[in-house]
Design an enzyme around this catalytic site. Sequence first.
Site, short mmCIF file in Angstrom:
data_model
loop_
_atom_site.label_atom_id
_atom_site.label_comp_id
_atom_site.label_asym_id
_atom_site.label_seq_id
_atom_site.Cartn_x
_atom_site.Cartn_y
_atom_site.Cartn_z
N GLU A 1 1.78 -5.28 13.50
CA GLU A 1 0.64 -5.43 14.41
C GLU A 1 0.07 -6.83 14.37
OE1 GLU A 1 -2.83 -3.00 13.64
OE2 GLU A 1 -3.53 -3.19 15.70
N ARG B 1 0.82 -1.22 0.00
CA ARG B 1 0.00 0.00 0.00
C ARG B 1 0.85 1.26 0.00
NH1 ARG B 1 -3.29 -1.02 4.89
NH2 ARG B 1 -2.19 -2.99 5.15
O1 LIG Z 1 3.39 -0.29 11.91
P1 LIG Z 1 3.25 -1.77 11.68
O2 LIG Z 1 2.69 -2.49 12.88
O3 LIG Z 1 4.52 -2.37 11.18
O4 LIG Z 1 2.14 -1.98 10.54
C1 LIG Z 1 2.02 -1.18 9.40
C2 LIG Z 1 2.17 -1.96 8.13
O5 LIG Z 1 1.12 -2.93 8.00
C3 LIG Z 1 0.51 -2.79 6.72
O6 LIG Z 1 1.14 -3.52 5.72
P2 LIG Z 1 1.01 -5.10 5.52
O7 LIG Z 1 2.25 -5.73 6.06
O8 LIG Z 1 -0.31 -5.58 6.03
O9 LIG Z 1 1.13 -5.25 3.93
P3 LIG Z 1 0.30 -4.71 2.67
O10 LIG Z 1 0.61 -3.23 2.51
O11 LIG Z 1 0.89 -5.50 1.55
O12 LIG Z 1 -1.18 -4.96 2.88
C4 LIG Z 1 0.67 -1.30 6.42
O13 LIG Z 1 0.53 -1.03 5.03
C5 LIG Z 1 2.06 -1.04 6.91
O14 LIG Z 1 3.06 -1.40 5.96
N1 LIG Z 2 -5.05 -1.87 11.91
C1 LIG Z 2 -4.46 -1.82 10.71
N2 LIG Z 2 -5.17 -1.45 9.61
C2 LIG Z 2 -4.56 -1.41 8.40
N3 LIG Z 2 -3.28 -1.71 8.19
C3 LIG Z 2 -2.55 -2.07 9.26
N4 LIG Z 2 -1.27 -2.40 9.38
C4 LIG Z 2 -1.02 -2.70 10.67
N5 LIG Z 2 -2.13 -2.56 11.41
C5 LIG Z 2 -3.10 -2.14 10.55
#
Ligand SMILES: O=P(O)(O)OC[C@H]1O[C@H](OP(=O)(O)OP(=O)(O)O)[C@H](O)[C@@H]1O
Ligand SMILES: Nc1ncnc2[nH]cnc12
Length: 175
Positions: A98, A61
């Site tokens: 998370e 994202r």
């Molecule tokens: O601050 P944090 O606890 O590290 O979480 C944040 C991350 O989680 C989500 O990505 P995700 O790993 O779900 O991947 P995506 O963007 O491919 O959906 C979001 O886009 C951040 O990269």
């Molecule tokens: N609560 C949340 N919603 C969307 N993206 C996330 N990445 C980590 N935590 C998230």
Amino acid sequence: MIDQRLKSVVRDVYDFPQPGIVFKDITPILKDPALCKAIVDAFEARLQADTIDVVAGIESRGFLFGLMLAQRLGKPFVPIRKQGKLPYRTVAQSYALEYGEATIEVHEDAFNAGARILIHDDLLATGGTVAATSQLVQRLGGLVAGYAFIISLDFLKGKERLADYSTQVVSLAAY
Ligand SMILES: O=P(O)(O)OC[C@H]1O[C@H](OP(=O)(O)OP(=O)(O)O)[C@H](O)[C@@H]1O
Ligand SMILES: Nc1ncnc2[nH]cnc12
């Protein structure tokens, strides 16, 4: 105000990707071209462009607005990808987020030593993902110029983990 516009369209999805997580779904933003433009406008207004040489965006994202922001600032864009996706030689960093664990990678020639890197992602939660990205930047000899997020979940205290790397932290909608 951009934060109210964002909060009115970002959707809470309960128990995704696992029970207990309230997932912030940004896909409704993407259906609104004027709001997408307003996000890039707000980043441009709030960031100090003269402190940034390169924009790095985190898969997946972080790619959506990362390249748009780099284009607006007239800077190169570097993709930070999940393990096994980048074709050339990489350096890797594992981390916890998370809802799980992951490994990210960057091409070893992504930027020159001494380059000042703005790290962009859609959302800051625990900060594990951007802290790992910051370590990658430093391992390649880069400097962390700052962070730009559309959303931050401030109750998870992610910003506290970033203070050691840079004080330039822009978040357009804080929860
Ligand atoms: O601050 P944090 O606890 O590290 O979480 C944040 C991350 O989680 C989500 O990505 P995700 O790993 O779900 O991947 P995506 O963007 O491919 O959906 C979001 O886009 C951040 O990269
Ligand atoms: N609560 C949340 N919603 C969307 N993206 C996330 N990445 C980590 N935590 C998230």
